[in-house]
Design a protein around this motif. Sequence first.
Motif, PDB file in Angstrom:
ATOM      1  N   THR A   1      61.826 -47.048  64.606  1.00 12.37           N
ATOM      2  CA  THR A   1      60.752 -47.894  65.129  1.00 12.37           C
ATOM      3  C   THR A   1      60.270 -47.387  66.483  1.00 12.37           C
ATOM      4  OG1 THR A   1      61.710 -49.811  63.999  1.00 12.37           O
ATOM      5  CG2 THR A   1      60.112 -50.256  65.736  1.00 12.37           C
ATOM      6  N   LEU A   2      61.215 -46.998  67.344  1.00  9.74           N
ATOM      7  CA  LEU A   2      60.828 -46.450  68.643  1.00  9.74           C
ATOM      8  C   LEU A   2      60.038 -45.155  68.484  1.00  9.74           C
ATOM      9  CD1 LEU A   2      64.080 -47.093  70.718  1.00  9.74           C
ATOM     10  CD2 LEU A   2      61.888 -48.273  70.930  1.00  9.74           C
ATOM     11  N   GLN A   3      60.459 -44.346  67.510  1.00  9.25           N
ATOM     12  CA  GLN A   3      59.740 -43.086  67.265  1.00  9.25           C
ATOM     13  C   GLN A   3      58.326 -43.357  66.781  1.00  9.25           C
ATOM     14  OE1 GLN A   3      61.521 -40.605  64.300  1.00  9.25           O
ATOM     15  NE2 GLN A   3      60.196 -38.869  64.714  1.00  9.25           N
ATOM     16  N   ILE A   4      58.174 -44.345  65.918  1.00 13.17           N
ATOM     17  CA  ILE A   4      56.842 -44.677  65.406  1.00 13.17           C
ATOM     18  C   ILE A   4      55.956 -45.193  66.525  1.00 13.17           C
ATOM     19  CG2 ILE A   4      55.573 -46.237  63.890  1.00 13.17           C
ATOM     20  CD1 ILE A   4      58.002 -46.114  61.991  1.00 13.17           C
ATOM     21  N   MET A   5      56.522 -46.096  67.352  1.00 14.11           N
ATOM     22  CA  MET A   5      55.728 -46.707  68.411  1.00 14.11           C
ATOM     23  C   MET A   5      55.372 -45.713  69.507  1.00 14.11           C
ATOM     24  SD  MET A   5      55.370 -49.613  67.124  1.00 14.11           S
ATOM     25  CE  MET A   5      54.471 -50.365  68.474  1.00 14.11           C
ATOM     26  N   LYS A   6      56.322 -44.845  69.819  1.00 13.76           N
ATOM     27  CA  LYS A   6      56.071 -43.894  70.906  1.00 13.76           C
ATOM     28  C   LYS A   6      55.451 -42.599  70.401  1.00 13.76           C
ATOM     29  CE  LYS A   6      58.278 -42.053  75.062  1.00 13.76           C
ATOM     30  NZ  LYS A   6      59.542 -41.935  75.821  1.00 13.76           N
ATOM     31  N   GLY A   7      56.023 -42.077  69.324  1.00 11.65           N
ATOM     32  CA  GLY A   7      55.440 -40.900  68.684  1.00 11.65           C
ATOM     33  C   GLY A   7      55.553 -39.615  69.473  1.00 11.65           C
TER      34      GLY A   7
ATOM     35  N   SER B   1      51.385 -44.973  61.598  1.00  6.45           N
ATOM     36  CA  SER B   1      52.179 -46.088  62.097  1.00  6.45           C
ATOM     37  C   SER B   1      52.269 -47.201  61.058  1.00  6.45           C
ATOM     38  CB  SER B   1      51.583 -46.625  63.398  1.00  6.45           C
ATOM     39  OG  SER B   1      50.228 -46.999  63.217  1.00  6.45           O
ATOM     40  N   VAL B   2      51.150 -47.503  60.389  1.00  7.63           N
ATOM     41  CA  VAL B   2      51.133 -48.560  59.375  1.00  7.63           C
ATOM     42  C   VAL B   2      52.021 -48.193  58.196  1.00  7.63           C
ATOM     43  CG1 VAL B   2      49.672 -49.814  57.744  1.00  7.63           C
ATOM     44  CG2 VAL B   2      48.837 -49.336  60.052  1.00  7.63           C
ATOM     45  N   SER B   3      51.882 -46.966  57.696  1.00 10.64           N
ATOM     46  CA  SER B   3      52.668 -46.546  56.528  1.00 10.64           C
ATOM     47  C   SER B   3      54.155 -46.484  56.839  1.00 10.64           C
ATOM     48  CB  SER B   3      52.176 -45.178  56.043  1.00 10.64           C
ATOM     49  OG  SER B   3      52.365 -44.185  57.049  1.00 10.64           O
ATOM     50  N   SER B   4      54.516 -46.031  58.046  1.00  6.03           N
ATOM     51  CA  SER B   4      55.927 -45.921  58.405  1.00  6.03           C
ATOM     52  C   SER B   4      56.567 -47.294  58.564  1.00  6.03           C
ATOM     53  CB  SER B   4      56.079 -45.121  59.702  1.00  6.03           C
ATOM     54  OG  SER B   4      55.574 -43.815  59.554  1.00  6.03           O
ATOM     55  N   LEU B   5      55.872 -48.206  59.224  1.00  7.27           N
ATOM     56  CA  LEU B   5      56.415 -49.564  59.383  1.00  7.27           C
ATOM     57  C   LEU B   5      56.514 -50.281  58.039  1.00  7.27           C
ATOM     58  CD1 LEU B   5      54.599 -50.742  62.637  1.00  7.27           C
ATOM     59  CD2 LEU B   5      57.031 -50.238  62.364  1.00  7.27           C
TER      60      LEU B   5
ATOM     61  N   SER C   1      56.275 -36.617  67.102  1.00 11.46           N
ATOM     62  CA  SER C   1      55.488 -36.537  65.888  1.00 11.46           C
ATOM     63  C   SER C   1      54.117 -35.958  66.184  1.00 11.46           C
ATOM     64  CB  SER C   1      55.347 -37.940  65.266  1.00 11.46           C
ATOM     65  OG  SER C   1      54.418 -37.902  64.215  1.00 11.46           O
ATOM     66  N   SER C   2      53.817 -34.808  65.563  1.00 11.64           N
ATOM     67  CA  SER C   2      52.484 -34.229  65.722  1.00 11.64           C
ATOM     68  C   SER C   2      51.433 -35.116  65.083  1.00 11.64           C
ATOM     69  CB  SER C   2      52.452 -32.820  65.103  1.00 11.64           C
ATOM     70  OG  SER C   2      52.769 -32.878  63.721  1.00 11.64           O
ATOM     71  N   HIS C   3      51.836 -35.825  64.033  1.00 11.91           N
ATOM     72  CA  HIS C   3      50.897 -36.749  63.396  1.00 11.91           C
ATOM     73  C   HIS C   3      50.548 -37.900  64.338  1.00 11.91           C
ATOM     74  CE1 HIS C   3      49.045 -38.643  59.800  1.00 11.91           C
ATOM     75  NE2 HIS C   3      49.327 -39.755  60.453  1.00 11.91           N
ATOM     76  N   GLN C   4      51.554 -38.416  65.029  1.00 13.39           N
ATOM     77  CA  GLN C   4      51.292 -39.508  65.958  1.00 13.39           C
ATOM     78  C   GLN C   4      50.442 -39.035  67.128  1.00 13.39           C
ATOM     79  OE1 GLN C   4      51.930 -42.489  65.266  1.00 13.39           O
ATOM     80  NE2 GLN C   4      51.301 -43.486  67.164  1.00 13.39           N
ATOM     81  N   LYS C   5      50.633 -37.783  67.554  1.00 15.50           N
ATOM     82  CA  LYS C   5      49.787 -37.223  68.607  1.00 15.50           C
ATOM     83  C   LYS C   5      48.330 -37.136  68.139  1.00 15.50           C
ATOM     84  CE  LYS C   5      53.408 -34.509  70.853  1.00 15.50           C
ATOM     85  NZ  LYS C   5      53.896 -33.147  71.176  1.00 15.50           N
ATOM     86  N   TYR C   6      48.161 -36.824  66.861  1.00 16.81           N
ATOM     87  CA  TYR C   6      46.803 -36.809  66.321  1.00 16.81           C
ATOM     88  C   TYR C   6      46.206 -38.209  66.347  1.00 16.81           C
ATOM     89  CZ  TYR C   6      42.969 -36.550  63.016  1.00 16.81           C
ATOM     90  OH  TYR C   6      41.730 -36.647  62.428  1.00 16.81           O
ATOM     91  N   VAL C   7      47.022 -39.215  65.994  1.00 23.26           N
ATOM     92  CA  VAL C   7      46.544 -40.596  66.018  1.00 23.26           C
ATOM     93  C   VAL C   7      46.117 -40.987  67.427  1.00 23.26           C
ATOM     94  CG1 VAL C   7      47.236 -43.013  65.708  1.00 23.26           C
ATOM     95  CG2 VAL C   7      47.922 -41.293  64.030  1.00 23.26           C
TER      96      VAL C   7
END
Length: 565
Positions: A344-350, A239-243, A353-359
């Motif tokens: 931004t919505l994709q990053i926040m919701k994820g 999330s940090v790197s994408s934003l 994103s399998s990476h966001q699910k890991y987060v």
Amino acid sequence: MKRTYNWFTKDNSGAKNEFAKYGHTCEIPEEMDDVAEYYSPETFWNNLAKKAFQLRTVSDISKSYTHHLRSHGAIMKERKRHLIYHNYIIHPYSYFRVIWEMILSVVIYVQLILVPLHSGFCIIEDGHLMEGSESYLDPSIITLDFFLCTDVVINLFTGYYSEPKKEVILDLKHIFLHYLKSYLIPDVLSSLPTNAAYNSGYDYSLLFLKLLSLLKMLRFITFVKYYTRLINFFHVRYSVSSLLLLLIGVGLYWHSITCYLIFVKLVDEFLETINPNLLPSDQPNLFSQNSYSDIYVSCFYKASMIIYTSWYTQENPGGLVEYCVVTIMWFCSKAIQFFILARTLQIMKGVNSSHQKYVEMERQLKEYMRDKQLPTYMRTRLLTYYDYRFQRNYFRESEILATISGQLRQEIIMHSCRQLVENVAFFKNLPLNLLVRIVSCLRGEMYLMNDVIVRANTPGDCMYFIASGTVAIYSTSGKEICHLEDGSHFGEIALVNKAEARIASVVAIEICEVYRFDVKDFVRAIHPYPDLLDSIEKIASDRMEKTLMLDEHNRREMAMKRVNK
């Protein structure tokens, strides 16, 4: 030159120093590694060449962000291949590439700021287009161009990871063809030293060179590529790197529109000197009445209007070129706005994103550890396990395999274990039916550093194959016998002689991924093949005999030391 590992092979790759940082006190004598042997004797130039090779070969830290170099053994094998066959090629997972990409990321970012600024400012003198006071930027931009040209050359000598082959390609011909198909043309066009061609000339030659310099904005593609690699290398949160990348992109886009509005007004005013009817009479001459800072602020405001509203300013565009460019910029800005919102919505919701699910899973894991009040060292080990197991991308493997057919599941398992099958000598020349039966019976397990995989003098009910990682073998008296790495196996004595207890302990000295082969599966798969069973029994008996001899020798040495004391 190929190193083979059996039960009593010493790790001659400098393991004593390599595994000391993991808390493993190695008792095996350290021998000269392949790199030191290649660059012997130790002279000034040989030492310099060795340091240079160590800088451009695969780094140890690559285990944390690659999928195929996840153990000390795999890295040493890759270094040997690099050393012998492709010595002068730069490995993509080397320290040199990390340092170079860090430098280039800064260089490209600075260039993406300076090039639009340099392109936007000129002066019109006596009806001619000429360079203005912004020419002080020329040395800086020429220096940046030198770095970009150097980057093209370095990329031509840098290997790349081939996804289909699951290996790093270091052959010069294949590197060139791969680079040609991907980034070579944009990189060359964006590295042209257009500013070095500026001279006292004016009018259309200068205008053409300034337009040509806009090709340098193609380097934003390279910037994103290097930025992504560095993010993976330093394990920055998704999330940090994408934003951060979004903010950098929006800032550069805003700055570029501002500078190109200045450039467009300059072109209109230049054309007006040629044909006074092209520019409305009520439009003031921007460059003759304002300072450069005032011009930038004015166009920055107009750029904001273009990006965030459909209203330009209280005044209409000054000429035909400005009308066309402002219209194109407005449509591009709206498209970028939609992209930023969606991203931004994709990053926040994820949700995609399998990476966001890991987060999210990592966050739940931290909450669980806090609730259970686990000690710090246990929390670190648990996070390390999840990071290595999922490579920061979460997926539900059991649910995926449960939804597909048996044939497809078998093909996936065989493909997943392909590297294991290629490395393990045990699987060489086996009939395909037997190989498929054995692989389908294997159960993957993972052990962290200093985990005891097998304990001596305990009943054995399985053997293990090492997919990646390094283990240390200890006799019952506690003497370290050897190291086993990728492709090795241990524990087969328990399969052929169920009455015998384990004769050695096995400890993971780095993160290890192993496959377990249980006794019941062994009996069902191997017993119909008596020749293979005899071969395994012979290996097991030899290992048992040698281990017992070494253990007895070690006990005698310890007894002699006690007597001498």
